[in-house]
Enzyme design. Structure first.
Site, mmCIF file in Angstrom:
data_model
loop_
_atom_site.group_PDB
_atom_site.id
_atom_site.type_symbol
_atom_site.label_atom_id
_atom_site.label_comp_id
_atom_site.label_asym_id
_atom_site.label_seq_id
_atom_site.Cartn_x
_atom_site.Cartn_y
_atom_site.Cartn_z
ATOM 1 N N GLY A 8 24.858 69.359 -25.404
ATOM 2 C CA GLY A 8 24.720 70.411 -26.522
ATOM 3 C C GLY A 8 26.102 71.405 -26.120
ATOM 4 O O GLY A 8 25.600 72.635 -26.322
ATOM 5 N N LEU A 10 28.346 72.292 -27.703
ATOM 6 C CA LEU A 10 28.897 73.152 -28.840
ATOM 7 C C LEU A 10 28.027 74.062 -29.468
ATOM 8 O O LEU A 10 28.338 74.530 -30.558
ATOM 9 C CB LEU A 10 29.490 72.018 -30.080
ATOM 10 C CG LEU A 10 30.808 71.172 -29.714
ATOM 11 C CD1 LEU A 10 31.116 70.334 -30.504
ATOM 12 C CD2 LEU A 10 32.092 72.157 -29.395
ATOM 13 N N GLY A 11 27.104 74.122 -28.621
ATOM 14 C CA GLY A 11 25.947 75.105 -29.316
ATOM 15 C C GLY A 11 26.456 76.590 -28.745
ATOM 16 O O GLY A 11 27.429 76.574 -28.172
ATOM 17 N N GLN A 12 25.486 77.703 -29.002
ATOM 18 C CA GLN A 12 25.611 78.899 -28.634
ATOM 19 C C GLN A 12 25.983 79.247 -27.236
ATOM 20 O O GLN A 12 27.143 79.789 -26.932
ATOM 21 C CB GLN A 12 24.421 79.765 -29.042
ATOM 22 C CG GLN A 12 24.740 81.171 -28.896
ATOM 23 C CD GLN A 12 23.605 81.959 -28.764
ATOM 24 O OE1 GLN A 12 22.331 81.632 -28.794
ATOM 25 N NE2 GLN A 12 23.477 83.597 -28.952
ATOM 26 N N ILE A 36 28.466 65.472 -32.279
ATOM 27 C CA ILE A 36 29.338 65.147 -33.037
ATOM 28 C C ILE A 36 30.738 65.958 -32.440
ATOM 29 O O ILE A 36 30.579 66.835 -31.692
ATOM 30 C CB ILE A 36 29.603 65.482 -34.507
ATOM 31 C CG1 ILE A 36 28.724 67.181 -34.561
ATOM 32 C CG2 ILE A 36 28.633 64.916 -35.467
ATOM 33 C CD1 ILE A 36 28.729 67.833 -35.825
ATOM 34 N N ASP A 53 24.823 60.684 -27.927
ATOM 35 C CA ASP A 53 23.572 60.610 -28.452
ATOM 36 C C ASP A 53 22.574 60.944 -27.653
ATOM 37 O O ASP A 53 22.254 59.927 -26.744
ATOM 38 C CB ASP A 53 23.442 59.234 -29.276
ATOM 39 C CG ASP A 53 22.134 58.982 -30.007
ATOM 40 O OD1 ASP A 53 21.194 60.163 -29.757
ATOM 41 O OD2 ASP A 53 21.519 58.256 -30.382
ATOM 42 N N ILE A 54 21.862 62.051 -27.517
ATOM 43 C CA ILE A 54 20.984 62.406 -26.227
ATOM 44 C C ILE A 54 19.753 61.655 -26.376
ATOM 45 O O ILE A 54 19.257 61.649 -25.173
ATOM 46 C CB ILE A 54 20.769 63.865 -26.293
ATOM 47 C CG1 ILE A 54 20.249 64.595 -24.987
ATOM 48 C CG2 ILE A 54 19.725 64.146 -27.530
ATOM 49 C CD1 ILE A 54 21.435 64.426 -23.993
ATOM 50 N N TYR A 142 8.382 74.257 -30.603
ATOM 51 C CA TYR A 142 9.478 74.605 -29.790
ATOM 52 C C TYR A 142 8.894 74.960 -28.356
ATOM 53 O O TYR A 142 9.386 74.203 -27.392
ATOM 54 C CB TYR A 142 10.583 75.615 -30.392
ATOM 55 C CG TYR A 142 11.488 75.896 -29.345
ATOM 56 C CD1 TYR A 142 12.505 75.215 -29.097
ATOM 57 C CD2 TYR A 142 11.377 77.348 -28.769
ATOM 58 C CE1 TYR A 142 13.589 75.465 -28.216
ATOM 59 C CE2 TYR A 142 12.489 77.903 -27.987
ATOM 60 C CZ TYR A 142 13.441 76.952 -27.735
ATOM 61 O OH TYR A 142 14.538 77.418 -26.761
ATOM 62 N N LYS A 146 9.107 72.866 -24.528
ATOM 63 C CA LYS A 146 9.616 73.499 -23.555
ATOM 64 C C LYS A 146 8.491 73.537 -22.484
ATOM 65 O O LYS A 146 9.049 73.423 -21.299
ATOM 66 C CB LYS A 146 10.142 74.956 -23.759
ATOM 67 C CG LYS A 146 11.270 74.991 -24.652
ATOM 68 C CD LYS A 146 12.656 74.483 -24.001
ATOM 69 C CE LYS A 146 14.046 74.463 -24.612
ATOM 70 N NZ LYS A 146 15.119 73.740 -24.088
HETATM 71 N N1 SER Z 1 15.977 81.809 -28.868
HETATM 72 C C1 SER Z 1 15.082 80.848 -28.907
HETATM 73 C C2 SER Z 1 14.545 80.810 -30.289
HETATM 74 O O1 SER Z 1 14.460 81.820 -30.852
HETATM 75 C C3 SER Z 1 14.104 81.229 -27.845
HETATM 76 O O2 SER Z 1 14.172 80.638 -26.705
HETATM 77 O O3 SER Z 1 14.001 79.839 -30.659
#
Ligand code: SER
Length: 319
Positions: A8, A10-12, A36, A53-54, A142, A146
């Site tokens: 990941g 290229l994520g934040q 990508i 591809d994770i 989500y 987690k």
């Molecule tokens: N930043 C995340 C979200 O808002 C929380 O871990 O989904």
């Protein structure tokens, strides 16, 4: 010597963690990866990068083998708001991806950093100064992924003695890359709109309190935890960490100190508001402070000042 794979990338968080790790451990020792490949000066254009591809064990295995990886920062994940739009896709990335990383790590004896989230808490958790060890019955997909991930990481540590460590991040504020599809994204978007338009329409209610953390503390915290003496870690995986307790109203007041004409209004998104309402107002991060010296540098005032100056400079360059 450490050979690190970042998923990941290229994520934040990855966009800033990769150059931070390359500075510390050497460019060739940090392999960035993503679903990508797109141009990104800090990650792709300046060091090793692999398309990954994770959800493919073979793909993960071949990258780990090719580079002799012994440590994985497993950042690939979908966030909370995106997850409510497509729970099945979130499960695939967050859970199938994690178990394939864990199985491959078992094969090659890799250490793992796993970022968890405040989303592991739910409506039954204590709201204020939520303790490290308490009720975790999340209601978002989500959060469910987690907390399942945390338990899975603990299981692999206990059963297979893998060195797995992790943090429960609150909302992450940063200037280099936008977050993608989270409930806490307002705390980043507000800065872009404050600079570009002088006003912001917030999708959460003005008094929704969620903890935040600024990127330099995210980077230092992750590496400090991974470098910590394992003998001192009682929790290992999923430490509460926090730095800034804030509401949209308080954040906008802080921005107004620098941009006096800035204004905020509210157009509440019921899905994201329901998620925010199910999360803690603030976290107790004393276990992280005691066990490995978590000590964030940025409070609301310092973060706002730094964020505005970095983002203004970047937006001026036309990035
Ligand atoms: N930043 C995340 C979200 O808002 C929380 O871990 O989904």
């Amino acid at each position: 010597m450490k050979k690190i794979l970042v998923t990941g990338a290229l994520g934040q968080i990855g966009t800033e963690l990769v150059p931070y790790l390359r500075d510390k451990y050497g460019t060739d020792n940090v392999i960035a990866s993503g679903r990508i490949k797109e141009s990104c000066e800090s990650v792709v254009d300046t060091g090793p990068f692999e398309i990954l591809d994770i959800t493919s064990r073979e793909n993960i295995s071949s990258v780990i083998k090719k580079h002799g990886v012994n440590t994985v920062y497993h950042l690939a994940s979908l966030l909370s708001a995106t997850g409510e739009e497509n729970p099945q896709a979130l499960w695939d990335v967050n859970m199938n991806g994690l178990i394939k990383i864990l199985e491959t790590a078992r094969e090659y004896n890799c250490s793992i950093f796993f970022p968890s989230s405040i989303a592991v808490f739910g409506p039954d958790s204590p709201k204020d100064k939520t303790p490290q060890d308490t009720v975790t019955r999340p209601t978002s997909i989500y959060g469910i992924s987690k907390i399942s991930g945390e338990l899975l990481c603990d299981y692999y540590h206990t059963k297979y003695e893998l060195d797995i460590r992790g943090l429960r991040y609150p909302g992450v504020i940063s200037s280099a890359a936008l977050p993608g599809g989270g409930t806490t994204d307002y705390a980043v978007h507000i800065f872009y709109d404050a600079i570009k338009k002088g006003k912001y329409t917030c999708f959460l209610e003005e008094n929704s309190s969620i903890d935040m953390i600024y990127m330099p503390d995210v980077l230092e915290g992750a590496v400090k935890l991974m470098e910590a003496d394992p003998g001192k870690l009682q929790h290992r995986n999923a430490f509460n960490v926090s730095a800034i307790s804030v509401t949209p109203k308080e954040l906008s007041a802080e921005i107004k100190k620098h941009i006096p004409d800035f204004s905020i209004d509210y157009d509440v998104d019921p899905v994201r508001q329901a998620i925010a309402d199910s999360w803690p107002n603030s976290l107790d991060d004393s276990a992280a402070r005691a066990e490995w010296g978590w000590n964030p540098r940025y409070d609301l005032e310092m973060m706002t000042k730094d964020m505005l100056s970095k983002l203004k400079a970047r937006l001026k360059q036309g990035d």
